[in-house]
Design an enzyme around this catalytic site. Structure first.
Site, short mmCIF file in Angstrom:
data_model
loop_
_atom_site.label_atom_id
_atom_site.label_comp_id
_atom_site.label_asym_id
_atom_site.label_seq_id
_atom_site.Cartn_x
_atom_site.Cartn_y
_atom_site.Cartn_z
CE1 TYR A 139 -3.28 2.92 0.65
CE2 TYR A 139 -2.36 3.10 2.86
CZ TYR A 139 -3.19 3.60 1.85
OH TYR A 139 -3.91 4.74 2.06
P1 NAP Z 1 -13.38 4.11 1.46
O1 NAP Z 1 -14.33 4.60 2.50
O2 NAP Z 1 -13.02 2.67 1.45
O3 NAP Z 1 -13.90 4.52 0.02
C1 NAP Z 1 -13.16 4.13 -1.11
C2 NAP Z 1 -13.75 4.74 -2.34
O4 NAP Z 1 -12.99 4.26 -3.46
C3 NAP Z 1 -15.19 4.36 -2.53
O5 NAP Z 1 -15.91 5.46 -3.02
C4 NAP Z 1 -15.11 3.26 -3.56
O6 NAP Z 1 -16.26 3.29 -4.38
C5 NAP Z 1 -13.88 3.67 -4.38
N1 NAP Z 1 -13.30 2.49 -5.03
C6 NAP Z 1 -12.73 1.41 -4.44
N2 NAP Z 1 -12.40 0.49 -5.36
C7 NAP Z 1 -12.79 1.01 -6.57
C8 NAP Z 1 -12.73 0.54 -7.89
N3 NAP Z 1 -12.25 -0.67 -8.20
N4 NAP Z 1 -13.22 1.32 -8.88
C9 NAP Z 1 -13.75 2.54 -8.60
N5 NAP Z 1 -13.83 3.04 -7.36
C10 NAP Z 1 -13.35 2.27 -6.35
O7 NAP Z 1 -11.98 4.90 1.50
P2 NAP Z 1 -11.44 6.15 2.33
O8 NAP Z 1 -11.00 5.65 3.66
O9 NAP Z 1 -12.37 7.29 2.20
O10 NAP Z 1 -10.10 6.44 1.50
C11 NAP Z 1 -10.09 7.31 0.38
C12 NAP Z 1 -8.64 7.55 -0.04
O11 NAP Z 1 -7.90 8.09 1.07
C13 NAP Z 1 -7.89 6.30 -0.48
O12 NAP Z 1 -7.08 6.62 -1.59
C14 NAP Z 1 -7.05 5.96 0.73
O13 NAP Z 1 -5.89 5.23 0.38
C15 NAP Z 1 -6.74 7.32 1.27
N6 NAP Z 1 -6.42 7.34 2.70
C16 NAP Z 1 -7.37 7.01 3.62
C17 NAP Z 1 -7.04 7.05 4.97
C18 NAP Z 1 -8.05 6.70 6.04
O14 NAP Z 1 -7.66 6.53 7.20
N7 NAP Z 1 -9.34 6.62 5.71
C19 NAP Z 1 -5.75 7.42 5.38
C20 NAP Z 1 -4.82 7.75 4.40
C21 NAP Z 1 -5.16 7.73 3.07
P3 NAP Z 1 -17.21 2.01 -4.67
O15 NAP Z 1 -17.21 1.18 -3.45
O16 NAP Z 1 -18.53 2.65 -5.02
O17 NAP Z 1 -16.59 1.37 -5.85
#
Ligand code: NAP
Length: 249
Positions: free
Chosen positions: A156
């Site tokens: 990751y």
């Molecule tokens: P999340 O709640 O898991 O949401 C992920 C999003 O990505 C969903 O809208 C999902 O849409 C979409 N997605 C996943 N697989 C996909 C695919 N194959 N095609 C198209 N869309 C896809 O994630 P989050 O925690 O908000 O994280 C968002 C971003 O922030 C990510 O890049 C993550 O690495 C980064 N991040 C998060 C954190 C944290 O603690 N939350 C920390 C650091 C960085 P569908 O399910 O509708 O496909």
């Protein structure tokens, strides 16, 4: 007063959930016409309905970014909604943790296809048009874990480290033609994705951090909103940590 992003169209990937959804809400609140995207139609339509209910402009385009064809088709369909994309937020991402020997080749490809290849294809399809118009803003969502060696986060972390360098490369490539490209690196944040990791999992990343707490999606979204606005007009190729100090200590 005209909102800061009125007249612009923003594509936010992964905006059916979590940080992406909060970002869509924030940009719509500033007047942008937002394109919500993800695979889940029900969550996408709910996000659109909520934005429209408060007077914002939003549309949903379903896309699976695991596939190159999904990324290409999303770029084409999104640009067709208003005729232009002014703002691209590469937020869709997956995160899983495990030892190197246990990661399957399929899991490796999935991580890199969604986290690296899809943003690469979207920028390749959309940034040249922004550059032709002489303006645009791109924000890539990374993570604070790129600056740490974590025994279970090599896959990751490396995918997001690639994004960090791509941000700088794209800033160099498109900045001279008016397109600003920056990174936001969130720290541990409450989202449907991190909630699914299990009880206490996301909290464990906050131990010893200055903020000593998990962040909320709107706290990440406000940093993205700043970077795409004219208030950040001199900010190119930056990586803004919005992480409660996770990467600082
Ligand atoms: P999340 O709640 O898991 O949401 C992920 C999003 O990505 C969903 O809208 C999902 O849409 C979409 N997605 C996943 N697989 C996909 C695919 N194959 N095609 C198209 N869309 C896809 O994630 P989050 O925690 O908000 O994280 C968002 C971003 O922030 C990510 O890049 C993550 O690495 C980064 N991040 C998060 C954190 C944290 O603690 N939350 C920390 C650091 C960085 P569908 O399910 O509708 O496909």
């Amino acid at each position: 007063m005209t909102a800061r992003l009125t007249g612009s169209t923003a594509l936010i990937t992964g905006s059916t959930s979590g940080i992406g959804r909060a970002t869509a809400d924030a940009l719509a609140g500033l007047g942008a016409h937002v394109i919500i995207s993800g695979r889940d139609k029900a969550r996408g339509e709910a996000a659109v309905a909520q934005i429209r209910a408060v007077g914002g402009k939003a549309d949903f385009i379903a896309a699976d970014l695991l596939l190159s064809s999904g990324a290409r088709s999303l770029a084409e369909q999104a640009a067709a909604v208003t005729g232009r994309i002014d703002i691209l937020i590469n937020n869709a991402g997956i995160y899983s943790f495990g030892s190197t020997a246990e990661v399957t080749e399929e899991a490796f490809d999935r991580m890199y296809n969604i986290n690296v290849k899809a943003p690469y294809l979207l920028v390749g399809a959309l940034a040249p048009h922004m550059a032709d118009r002489g303006s645009g803003a791109i924000v890539n969502i990374s993570t604070g874990i790129t600056v740490k060696g974590n025994a279970l986060a090599g896959l990751y972390g490396s995918s997001k480290a690639a994004i960090n360098l791509l941000t700088k490369s794209w800033a160099a490539e498109y900045g001279p033609r008016g397109v600003r490209v920056n990174t936001v690196s969130p720290g541990p944040t409450y989202t449907p994705g991190t909630q699914a990791m299990g009880e206490g999992a996301i909290e464990s990343f906050t131990v010893g951090t200055p903020a000593e707490r998990v962040g909320q999606p709107h706290e990440i979204a406000s940093a993205v909103a700043f970077l795409v606005s004219d208030e950040a007009s001199f900010v190119h190729g930056a990586n803004l940590a919005v992480d409660g100090g996770f990467a600082a200590v």
